[in-house]
Write a protein that holds these residues in place. Structure first.
Motif, PDB file in Angstrom:
ATOM      1  N   UNK A   1       0.463  -1.424  -0.357  1.00  0.00           N
ATOM      2  CA  UNK A   1      -0.241  -0.116   0.031  1.00  0.00           C
ATOM      3  C   UNK A   1       0.256   0.867   0.169  1.00  0.00           C
ATOM      4  N   UNK A   2       1.857   1.029   1.171  1.00  0.00           N
ATOM      5  CA  UNK A   2       2.388   2.294   0.672  1.00  0.00           C
ATOM      6  C   UNK A   2       3.253   2.148  -0.159  1.00  0.00           C
ATOM      7  N   UNK A   3       4.037   1.559  -0.563  1.00  0.00           N
ATOM      8  CA  UNK A   3       5.028   1.071  -2.052  1.00  0.00           C
ATOM      9  C   UNK A   3       3.602   2.178  -3.317  1.00  0.00           C
ATOM     10  N   UNK A   4       2.887   1.590  -3.411  1.00  0.00           N
ATOM     11  CA  UNK A   4       2.060   1.894  -3.987  1.00  0.00           C
ATOM     12  C   UNK A   4       1.780   3.289  -3.980  1.00  0.00           C
ATOM     13  N   UNK A   5       1.345   3.911  -3.016  1.00  0.00           N
ATOM     14  CA  UNK A   5       1.021   5.400  -3.033  1.00  0.00           C
ATOM     15  C   UNK A   5       2.325   6.078  -4.184  1.00  0.00           C
ATOM     16  N   UNK A   6       3.795   6.119  -3.388  1.00  0.00           N
ATOM     17  CA  UNK A   6       4.790   6.664  -3.001  1.00  0.00           C
ATOM     18  C   UNK A   6       5.034   6.406  -4.599  1.00  0.00           C
TER      19      UNK A   6
END
Length: 306
Positions: free
Chosen positions: A173-178
């Motif tokens: 989730x964090x990776x995709x947002x970044x």
């Protein structure tokens, strides 16, 4: 366009980038940790003990445990400053020089006057380390926290120790947002092994390099010439104008993910290749691949930028 891990020269080497020994809070000696990874068929290991004062700021020396067919990369899990939730930063630094200057981090709690997480991460990257955001779900990392760590090369998309110990293994989730904000990050799967529970041999990277040597592996990690796995093999990822071709070991599902809700999947039995149409992800500036086998184990490509 073929993803660089499958077009770069060399071969794949299997390694774990996040592990602890009794130099910090693991329960085995560095020698025994290295022996076990070598015995399990790993080509390399980064032993990343907690770089805090309570343990004497260790950058554990694993050079004596290198041998033909098995090498090590020096590193540490570095800590300094508070995240938004008030807890100490956890940052993976692989390829950290043995003379890296310790922060003022006496223990696992932030203290007044110490450098921030982004500051120590920037120092580690400047010193030559491959820097990754460790276990974002386990840490309770916010998006603003993640945004602030501009020195990071990668995000842990899977942390096996966090899967086993608290069911908080995810970094997607964090990776995709970044990624959707334009950050050019890679994705790593790790063990975070302490050997106090079955937290080992569950997540790894497959690094494409011409030799199994610390400098070559570290350079390939920084270039993104690798993929991550908890079981399946990726053998090729190629992007054409309107489709993405994937070759892999036998899986049941091949997924292409992109910006926002953009995703599309192909399902089948014992799939070793799949061609995924890109209509649903055509507007995404980046794409990544996940494959899932019959046992539910995954492998992840690094992002492809269009």
């Amino acid at each position: 366009m073929t993803l660089s891990a499958f077009s770069a020269p060399g071969r794949f080497w299997r390694g774990n980038l996040h592990t602890h020994s009794d130099r910090s809070d693991g329960c085995l000696t560095p020698q025994e940790v290295c022996r076990r990874y070598r015995a399990e068929g790993y080509d390399f290991l980064a032993l990343t003990d907690h770089f805090i004062g309570a343990y004497g700021y260790p950058i554990t020396d694993t050079v004596p445990f290198r041998e033909a067919g098995f090498t090590t990369i020096l590193g540490a899990e570095i800590h300094s400053g508070a995240m938004a939730n008030g807890e100490l930063w956890h940052i993976l630094a692989v390829g950290l020089p043995a003379a890296f200057q310790p922060p003022h981090a006496p223990g696992f709690a932030p203290v007044e006057g110490q450098e921030s997480g982004p500051e120590i991460a920037a120092r580690a990257r400047a010193a030559g380390a491959f820097v990754a955001i460790a276990h974002p779900q386990w840490s309770g990392l916010t998006l603003d926290d993640a945004r602030s760590l501009t020195a990071a090369h990668a995000v842990e998309i899977y942390n096996h120790g966090c899967a086993i110990g608290c069911d908080r293994a995810d970094g997607a989730a964090i990776a995709d947002l970044l990624l959707s904000e334009g950050r050019r990050l890679s994705l790593i799967a790790t063990d975070d092994a302490h050997f106090t529970e079955p937290d080992h041999f569950g997540g790894w990277v497959m690094v494409k390099a011409e030799e199994n040597a610390p400098e070559a592996l570290l350079a390939a990690l920084k270039r993104g010439d690798f993929y991550s796995s908890e079981g399946p093999e990726l053998r090729g990822v190629r992007l054409d104008d309107d489709r993405l071709a994937v070759e892999c070991s036998a899986v049941q599902t091949v997924i292409v993910q992109g910006h926002g809700s953009a995703a599309t999947a192909v399902h089948g039995q014992s799939l070793t290749s799949a061609t995924v149409p890109l209509e649903r992800v055509r507007n995404s500036p980046w794409l990544r691949v996940t494959v899932i086998d019959r046992a539910g184990r995954r492998a992840w490509s690094n992002p492809i930028w269009r």
